[in-house]
Design an enzyme around this catalytic site. Structure first.
Site, PDB file in Angstrom:
ATOM      1  N   SER A  53      -2.225  -1.720   3.988  1.00  0.00           N
ATOM      2  CA  SER A  53      -1.710  -2.006   5.317  1.00  0.00           C
ATOM      3  C   SER A  53      -2.816  -1.765   6.356  1.00  0.00           C
ATOM      4  O   SER A  53      -3.934  -2.238   6.175  1.00  0.00           O
ATOM      5  CB  SER A  53      -0.462  -1.148   5.578  1.00  0.00           C
ATOM      6  OG  SER A  53       0.239  -1.594   6.713  1.00  0.00           O
ATOM      7  N   ASP A 183       2.183   2.437   0.201  1.00  0.00           N
ATOM      8  CA  ASP A 183       1.317   2.561   1.372  1.00  0.00           C
ATOM      9  C   ASP A 183       0.073   3.382   1.069  1.00  0.00           C
ATOM     10  O   ASP A 183      -0.774   3.565   1.933  1.00  0.00           O
ATOM     11  CB  ASP A 183       2.097   3.188   2.537  1.00  0.00           C
ATOM     12  CG  ASP A 183       1.439   2.917   3.870  1.00  0.00           C
ATOM     13  OD1 ASP A 183       0.971   1.788   4.079  1.00  0.00           O
ATOM     14  OD2 ASP A 183       1.375   3.836   4.705  1.00  0.00           O
TER      15      ASP A 183
END
Length: 512
Positions: A53, A183
């Site tokens: 991300s 993540d």
């Protein structure tokens, strides 16, 4: 094109296989640049870096050949509004069927070039292997793309968050931001033989479930990100048990250790960044301070691989603002007024850029010392510019050492050339005529100490001031923090204003 030199790459003499894992965090990952500066100064070097991300942007900068100092400067000077780019108008007439709220044009044309992210240079990086995580939506899997195979489309896909940006189509496959799957890819680091993993984490993680659709959208990201990370930490614990028995599937010769650098309290969300309630320079400074705090207290064995590794403290409703003071300053002076005169003669000035974060306004007002934290950086040409603080103190109307005297205190510690310095300034607010109010509350008598606090010898002094334009800038940044309702926000600003006004009236009107 020559091979790209990576500033944090491990050399042949480094015996511990170390991985750097840069998790996401939206536009706020400017915070990570400050962390990387601190890790670089601490001499930490890595065989592998992984980004997911928003973390892919910092990994991309690093593998494009930027130093952490250059990364910090690029983030400080980025216009955050460049992230926002609108879809063609016809898309918005589709209402609930539009592809996304925005497109990637601003990122491709402005953000990536400003940050120095260059896919061609990334592919040529040597000394530190990289992996960029993207979500293969077609297969509902995460793909860790080796840096040698990265391109612009995949870099865009890595930060294409659903609703906000459209998917990136390559052939029959569509790619998105991997945050909903993971993540932080610890397992990729482990598979590459990492024995020490440094996780740089800035996704919020507190026990409080907040009201409101936007907060709950953020909570969904937090659940996905932290939930998958917790699963992967459990897997690493199992691997450590196997390694202890002599069964090491990925070649580790010792237990896998985890170090986590994170904020003490959740960072402000992207809307606060976009609206100027916090800026990238403040995020960089906070990242540096958070990393320095962890480096001072870290244990050789790292942190337990448990859900507590990324948990943060809840913040109360508080007040935040940014303040810049500058003035003549001289090394070798001990008295501020003498230092200011010498600095004026030599034309040497010092600027203190402070970000004040009063995390709980009620506790701040009730505290007899009225103290809170302070982050920021110092510009002083004889030593350097953009020198971030490792720690700092702010106090407002702290009782002085004589009757009728109160202090406004601004203190921060920083490093230059591996040496610790501590800048300590005081505004002297004493019982006097109302005509003395402006100069007293805008003049900071400042001393520079060697060491980490005011106990060290004074090696410089000067006088800084807050000008009218700087005051206007301060007021434009003043806002309530962690206020779930308008009433809470007004209550926090009212409490601060009441305390400030009462203190001034007591000093300059009542004169006591």
């Amino acid at each position: 094109m020559k091979p790209t030199v990576v500033a944090l790459a491990a050399d042949a003499a480094e015996t511990t296989r170390r991985s750097l894992v840069l998790a996401g965090g939206g536009m706020r990952v400017a915070w990570q640049a400050g962390v990387l500066k601190a890790l670089h100064e601490a001499g930490l070097r890595f065989h592998h870096g992984d980004g997911t991300s928003g973390g892919t942007m910092n990994l991309g900068m690093l593998l494009s050949g930027l130093t952490p100092d250059e990364m910090c400067e690029r983030w400080r000077t980025l216009d955050v509004k460049d992230f926002v780019s609108f879809m063609p108008m016809r898309e918005y007439f589709k209402a609930l069927n539009m592809k996304a709220m925005g497109d990637a044009d601003g990122i491709v044309e402005k953000v990536f070039p400003h940050l120095g992210i260059d896919p061609a240079r990334i592919r040529l990086a040597e000394g530190m292997a990289g992996s960029f995580n993207v979500c293969n939506f077609t297969q509902k899997t995460n793909e860790a793309i080796p840096h040698m195979d990265i391109d612009l489309d995949l870099l865009v896909a890595g930060i294409s968050l659903p609703i906000f940006m459209p998917a990136v189509k390559r052939g029959d496959t569509e790619y998105l931001d991997s945050v909903w799957i993971k993540d932080a890819n610890l397992i990729e680091a482990v598979k590459r033989g990492a024995e020490e993993v440094w996780l740089v984490w800035c996704i919020g993680n507190t026990p409080t479930y907040h009201d409101g659709s936007f907060n709950q959208y953020v909570h969904m990201i937090e659940l996905s990100a932290a939930g998958k990370l917790n699963e992967e930490m459990a897997l690493v614990n199992e691997l450590n048990e196997r390694i202890a028995r002599g069964d090491s599937p990925y070649g580790q010769k010792q237990q896998i250790r985890l170090h986590v650098v994170k904020p003490e309290k959740p960072l402000p969300l992207d809307p606060d960044f976009y609206l100027g309630r916090i800026d990238s320079a403040t995020l960089v400074d906070r990242g540096y301070a958070d990393a320095m705090r962890y480096l001072r207290t870290r244990k050789p064995e790292g942190m337990p691989l448990t859900p507590e590794a990324t948990q943060m403290q809840d913040a109360g409703t508080g007040i935040a603002f940014r303040e810049t003071m500058a003035g003549y300053f001289s090394l070798g002076a001990i008295d501020p007024k003498t230092g200011a005169a010498q600095g004026k003669s030599a034309n040497t000035q010092l600027a203190l850029h402070a970000s004040i974060d009063i995390e709980d306004i009620d506790a701040f007002v009730a505290d007899p010392q009225h103290r809170s934290g302070l982050s920021g950086h110092v510009d002083f040409a004889p030593l350097g510019t953009n020198m971030p603080a490792s720690h700092g103190v702010f106090a407002l109307f702290m009782p002085g050492d004589e009757p009728g005297l109160r202090w406004m205190v601004y203190e921060l510690g920083f490093q230059h050339a591996g040496k610790d310095y501590y800048l300590a300034g005081k505004k002297e607010v004493r019982v006097a005529s109302p005509l003395a109010l402006w100069p007293a509350t805008t003049t900071l008598y400042t001393k520079l100490h060697e060491g980490r606090d005011t106990s060290g010898p004074v090696v410089g002094a000067g006088v800084l001031s807050l000008g009218v334009s700087a005051l206007m800038s301060l007021l434009s940044t003043f806002h309530a923090t962690n206020a779930p309702t308008m009433g809470k926000s007004l209550g926090a600003t009212g409490s601060f204003a009441g305390f400030f006004t009462k203190s001034l009236v007591s000093t300059y009107i009542m004169r006591r």
